[in-house]
Design a protein around this motif. Structure first.
Motif, PDB file in Angstrom:
ATOM      1  N   ALA A 115      17.945   8.680  -4.759  1.00  0.00           N
ATOM      2  CA  ALA A 115      17.318   9.271  -5.954  1.00  0.00           C
ATOM      3  C   ALA A 115      16.537  10.539  -5.613  1.00  0.00           C
ATOM      4  CB  ALA A 115      16.395   8.252  -6.622  1.00  0.00           C
ATOM      5  N   GLN A 116      16.125  10.677  -4.367  1.00  0.00           N
ATOM      6  CA  GLN A 116      15.357  11.853  -3.956  1.00  0.00           C
ATOM      7  C   GLN A 116      16.244  12.960  -3.387  1.00  0.00           C
ATOM      8  OE1 GLN A 116      12.145  10.701  -1.345  1.00  0.00           O
ATOM      9  NE2 GLN A 116      11.187   9.424  -2.911  1.00  0.00           N
ATOM     10  N   CYS A 117      17.534  12.717  -3.300  1.00  0.00           N
ATOM     11  CA  CYS A 117      18.465  13.701  -2.750  1.00  0.00           C
ATOM     12  C   CYS A 117      19.056  14.565  -3.869  1.00  0.00           C
ATOM     13  CB  CYS A 117      19.611  12.987  -2.033  1.00  0.00           C
ATOM     14  SG  CYS A 117      19.122  12.076  -0.570  1.00  0.00           S
ATOM     15  N   PRO A 118      19.505  15.773  -3.542  1.00  0.00           N
ATOM     16  CA  PRO A 118      20.214  16.572  -4.542  1.00  0.00           C
ATOM     17  C   PRO A 118      21.421  15.786  -5.063  1.00  0.00           C
ATOM     18  CG  PRO A 118      19.723  17.891  -2.599  1.00  0.00           C
ATOM     19  CD  PRO A 118      19.368  16.471  -2.266  1.00  0.00           C
ATOM     20  N   GLY A 119      21.546  15.723  -6.365  1.00  0.00           N
ATOM     21  CA  GLY A 119      22.642  14.976  -6.976  1.00  0.00           C
ATOM     22  C   GLY A 119      22.362  13.497  -7.155  1.00  0.00           C
ATOM     23  N   GLY A 120      21.237  13.030  -6.645  1.00  0.00           N
ATOM     24  CA  GLY A 120      20.882  11.619  -6.787  1.00  0.00           C
ATOM     25  C   GLY A 120      20.401  11.309  -8.189  1.00  0.00           C
ATOM     26  N   ALA A 167       0.842  -1.200   0.000  1.00  0.00           N
ATOM     27  CA  ALA A 167       0.000   0.000   0.000  1.00  0.00           C
ATOM     28  C   ALA A 167       0.876   1.248   0.000  1.00  0.00           C
ATOM     29  CB  ALA A 167      -0.910  -0.002   1.224  1.00  0.00           C
ATOM     30  N   LYS A 168       0.438   2.262  -0.727  1.00  0.00           N
ATOM     31  CA  LYS A 168       1.235   3.476  -0.899  1.00  0.00           C
ATOM     32  C   LYS A 168       1.699   4.062   0.435  1.00  0.00           C
ATOM     33  CE  LYS A 168       1.284   7.837  -3.373  1.00  0.00           C
ATOM     34  NZ  LYS A 168       0.591   8.736  -4.277  1.00  0.00           N
ATOM     35  N   ASP A 169       0.828   4.061   1.428  1.00  0.00           N
ATOM     36  CA  ASP A 169       1.181   4.652   2.714  1.00  0.00           C
ATOM     37  C   ASP A 169       2.084   3.744   3.564  1.00  0.00           C
ATOM     38  OD1 ASP A 169      -0.902   2.828   3.153  1.00  0.00           O
ATOM     39  OD2 ASP A 169      -1.656   3.940   4.879  1.00  0.00           O
ATOM     40  N   LYS A 170       2.413   2.562   3.080  1.00  0.00           N
ATOM     41  CA  LYS A 170       3.270   1.620   3.815  1.00  0.00           C
ATOM     42  C   LYS A 170       4.634   1.432   3.145  1.00  0.00           C
ATOM     43  CE  LYS A 170      -0.081   0.358   6.623  1.00  0.00           C
ATOM     44  NZ  LYS A 170      -0.219   1.076   7.859  1.00  0.00           N
ATOM     45  N   ARG A 171       4.851   2.068   2.000  1.00  0.00           N
ATOM     46  CA  ARG A 171       6.096   1.857   1.244  1.00  0.00           C
ATOM     47  C   ARG A 171       7.320   2.388   1.986  1.00  0.00           C
ATOM     48  NH1 ARG A 171       3.032   3.302  -4.249  1.00  0.00           N
ATOM     49  NH2 ARG A 171       1.933   1.321  -4.372  1.00  0.00           N
ATOM     50  N   GLU A 172       7.189   3.545   2.607  1.00  0.00           N
ATOM     51  CA  GLU A 172       8.323   4.066   3.371  1.00  0.00           C
ATOM     52  C   GLU A 172       8.666   3.124   4.520  1.00  0.00           C
ATOM     53  OE1 GLU A 172       9.434   7.734   6.275  1.00  0.00           O
ATOM     54  OE2 GLU A 172       8.658   8.305   4.306  1.00  0.00           O
ATOM     55  N   ALA A 173       7.663   2.569   5.160  1.00  0.00           N
ATOM     56  CA  ALA A 173       7.909   1.638   6.269  1.00  0.00           C
ATOM     57  C   ALA A 173       8.675   0.405   5.784  1.00  0.00           C
ATOM     58  CB  ALA A 173       6.594   1.234   6.925  1.00  0.00           C
ATOM     59  N   LEU A 174       8.374  -0.078   4.584  1.00  0.00           N
ATOM     60  CA  LEU A 174       9.094  -1.229   4.037  1.00  0.00           C
ATOM     61  C   LEU A 174      10.560  -0.871   3.776  1.00  0.00           C
ATOM     62  CD1 LEU A 174       9.240  -4.106   2.954  1.00  0.00           C
ATOM     63  CD2 LEU A 174       8.321  -3.254   0.782  1.00  0.00           C
ATOM     64  N   VAL A 175      10.810   0.301   3.231  1.00  0.00           N
ATOM     65  CA  VAL A 175      12.186   0.748   2.995  1.00  0.00           C
ATOM     66  C   VAL A 175      12.916   0.893   4.322  1.00  0.00           C
ATOM     67  CG1 VAL A 175      13.577   2.695   2.159  1.00  0.00           C
ATOM     68  CG2 VAL A 175      11.679   1.820   0.774  1.00  0.00           C
ATOM     69  N   PRO A 187       6.633   7.535  -1.921  1.00  0.00           N
ATOM     70  CA  PRO A 187       6.449   8.773  -1.159  1.00  0.00           C
ATOM     71  C   PRO A 187       7.763   9.553  -1.123  1.00  0.00           C
ATOM     72  CG  PRO A 187       6.788   6.929   0.319  1.00  0.00           C
ATOM     73  CD  PRO A 187       6.698   6.350  -1.062  1.00  0.00           C
ATOM     74  N   ILE A 188       7.677  10.811  -0.758  1.00  0.00           N
ATOM     75  CA  ILE A 188       8.886  11.572  -0.453  1.00  0.00           C
ATOM     76  C   ILE A 188       9.358  11.047   0.902  1.00  0.00           C
ATOM     77  CG2 ILE A 188       9.872  13.849   0.008  1.00  0.00           C
ATOM     78  CD1 ILE A 188       8.908  13.440  -2.894  1.00  0.00           C
ATOM     79  N   PHE A 189      10.545  10.481   0.909  1.00  0.00           N
ATOM     80  CA  PHE A 189      11.035   9.836   2.119  1.00  0.00           C
ATOM     81  C   PHE A 189      11.427  10.862   3.179  1.00  0.00           C
ATOM     82  CE2 PHE A 189      12.216   6.517  -1.105  1.00  0.00           C
ATOM     83  CZ  PHE A 189      11.270   5.595  -0.682  1.00  0.00           C
ATOM     84  N   ALA A 190      11.212  10.498   4.429  1.00  0.00           N
ATOM     85  CA  ALA A 190      11.592  11.345   5.554  1.00  0.00           C
ATOM     86  C   ALA A 190      13.113  11.506   5.584  1.00  0.00           C
ATOM     87  CB  ALA A 190      11.106  10.715   6.867  1.00  0.00           C
TER      88      ALA A 190
END
Length: 145
Positions: A64-69, A25-33, A83-86
């Protein structure tokens, strides 16, 4: 090791991890990472190859979400939006990478036995540099003032 190149998603385990993310589920993807990174960091004994491959894939998604990634452009990466990761995942990602390349890591051992081992380590070092960049000369002078 079902691996066809040095990229973070260019092995069977990482491709399966991408599929698992797509099916989560979209709202659980960060938790899996996050769970993948924490499991890697908390492994005190020998880190098995598949766990290392999943960790590198998870780290690549964060980088990939970081500057230079670099964006994940392989067809073996996740298809679904992430999601945009914390921000607190970045230091966990660095720790996980450090664990993957340390002694007692099957993935590092396997790569070191191949002609592409140094290229793989460069790829991992590149991810780490994006996540924890060295201060620039200008930033250094700000601290000296």
């Amino acid at each position: 090791m079902g691996t066809w190149d040095i990229g973070p998603f260019e092995n069977d385990t990482a491709a399966d991890f991408a599929c698992a993310l797509d099916e989560t589920a979209k709202d659980k993807r960060e938790a899996l990472v996050r769970a993948t990174l924490i499991r890697t960091i908390q492994t005190r004994d020998y880190l098995e190859g598949p766990e290392g491959e999943e960790a590198v894939a998870a780290v690549a998604l964060i980088a990939a979400q970081c500057p230079g990634g670099e964006p994940i452009s392989t067809s073996y990466g996740p298809d679904e939006a992430l999601p945009i990761f914390a921000d607190d995942l970045q230091p966990l990602a660095v720790e996980a990478l450090d664990r993957v390349v340390a002694e007692e890591s099957e993935l590092a051992e396997l790569w070191d036995e191949t002609p592409d081992g140094s290229r793989w380590r460069q790829t991992v070092s590149g991810l780490r540099a994006v996540l924890a960049p060295e201060p620039t000369m200008q930033e250094d002078s700000l601290f000296d003032a």
